[in-house]
Write an enzyme that holds these catalytic residues in place. Structure first.
Site, short mmCIF file in Angstrom:
data_model
loop_
_atom_site.label_atom_id
_atom_site.label_comp_id
_atom_site.label_asym_id
_atom_site.label_seq_id
_atom_site.Cartn_x
_atom_site.Cartn_y
_atom_site.Cartn_z
N HIS A 93 0.84 -1.19 0.00
CA HIS A 93 0.00 0.00 0.00
C HIS A 93 0.88 1.25 0.00
O HIS A 93 2.09 1.18 0.21
CB HIS A 93 -0.96 0.01 1.20
CG HIS A 93 -0.29 0.10 2.53
ND1 HIS A 93 -0.12 -0.99 3.37
CD2 HIS A 93 0.28 1.15 3.18
CE1 HIS A 93 0.52 -0.61 4.47
NE2 HIS A 93 0.78 0.68 4.38
P1 TYD Z 1 -1.77 -2.67 7.56
O1 TYD Z 1 -1.29 -1.28 7.70
O2 TYD Z 1 -2.49 -3.05 6.30
O3 TYD Z 1 -0.58 -3.69 7.80
P2 TYD Z 1 0.62 -4.14 6.80
O4 TYD Z 1 0.80 -3.06 5.78
O5 TYD Z 1 1.80 -4.32 7.68
O6 TYD Z 1 0.25 -5.43 6.17
O7 TYD Z 1 -2.69 -2.98 8.82
C1 TYD Z 1 -3.19 -4.29 9.07
C2 TYD Z 1 -4.53 -4.14 9.78
O8 TYD Z 1 -4.38 -3.47 11.01
C3 TYD Z 1 -5.55 -3.37 8.96
O9 TYD Z 1 -6.81 -4.00 9.11
C4 TYD Z 1 -5.60 -2.02 9.62
C5 TYD Z 1 -5.22 -2.32 11.06
N1 TYD Z 1 -4.48 -1.20 11.68
C6 TYD Z 1 -5.07 -0.44 12.67
O10 TYD Z 1 -6.24 -0.68 13.05
N2 TYD Z 1 -4.37 0.57 13.27
C7 TYD Z 1 -3.10 0.87 12.89
O11 TYD Z 1 -2.46 1.81 13.46
C8 TYD Z 1 -2.48 0.08 11.85
C9 TYD Z 1 -1.08 0.38 11.39
C10 TYD Z 1 -3.20 -0.93 11.27
#
Ligand code: TYD
Length: 146
Positions: free
Chosen positions: A58
């Site tokens: 992302h």
């Molecule tokens: P995401 O940022 O997509 O993780 P990565 O890029 O490491 O795979 O986040 C994973 C999940 O966690 C997504 O459902 C959003 C949630 N999340 C929160 O609720 N709060 C936060 O501060 C973060 C970073 C993620």
């Protein structure tokens, strides 16, 4: 501290040269006035990740982040829509600053590594760009400012 732009000014690698090495451990400092922006509004950690796992996929519209790897090695792949770079964070004297409109993945090179993220804004799913084609159209067509 050494400051190297990885992708224009939107991805910057900081390497600390201030390490206080003592019998009771190593204290590493990253310091420079204004380099971390005004405020940190959120801190999060990603751990318990198996070696070989890739997360991310992302970009963010507005968010600025400081990324530090604790205990081990994680490769951060960054892409501004025109250029791609891989940066391996494998030491506590490295920190990566990532600004808006950078597509990123993070690949764990071992089981022990945790990712510490200092973020400029509280969590907002609307700030995410999770579709790569949408990301490309935003960075190629929009006049965005950092
Ligand atoms: P995401 O940022 O997509 O993780 P990565 O890029 O490491 O795979 O986040 C994973 C999940 O966690 C997504 O459902 C959003 C949630 N999340 C929160 O609720 N709060 C936060 O501060 C973060 C970073 C993620």
């Amino acid at each position: 501290m050494t400051i190297v732009d990885i992708l224009k000014s939107n991805v910057t690698l900081l390497t600390s040269d201030k390490e206080i090495i003592a019998k009771n451990g190593t204290l590493t400092v990253f310091e420079q006035k204004n380099i971390f922006g005004s405020m940190i509004n959120r801190v999060y950690l990603i751990g318990n990740v198996m070696c070989g796992t890739t997360r991310g996929f992302h970009a963010h519209r507005k968010l600025h982040q400081v990324i530090i790897v604790i205990n081990g090695s994680i490769t951060i792949s960054v892409d501004d829509g025109s250029n791609k770079k891989d940066v391996t964070l494998d030491s506590q004297n490295k920190a990566l600053l990532i600004g808006p409109n950078i597509w990123r993945t993070m690949t764990w090179n071992d089981n022990l590594a945790s990712l510490l993220v200092l973020a400029s804004e509280v969590y907002d799913e609307e700030d995410y760009i999770r579709d790569y084609e949408e990301f490309l159209s935003i960075v190629k067509n929009e006049d965005y400012s950092i």
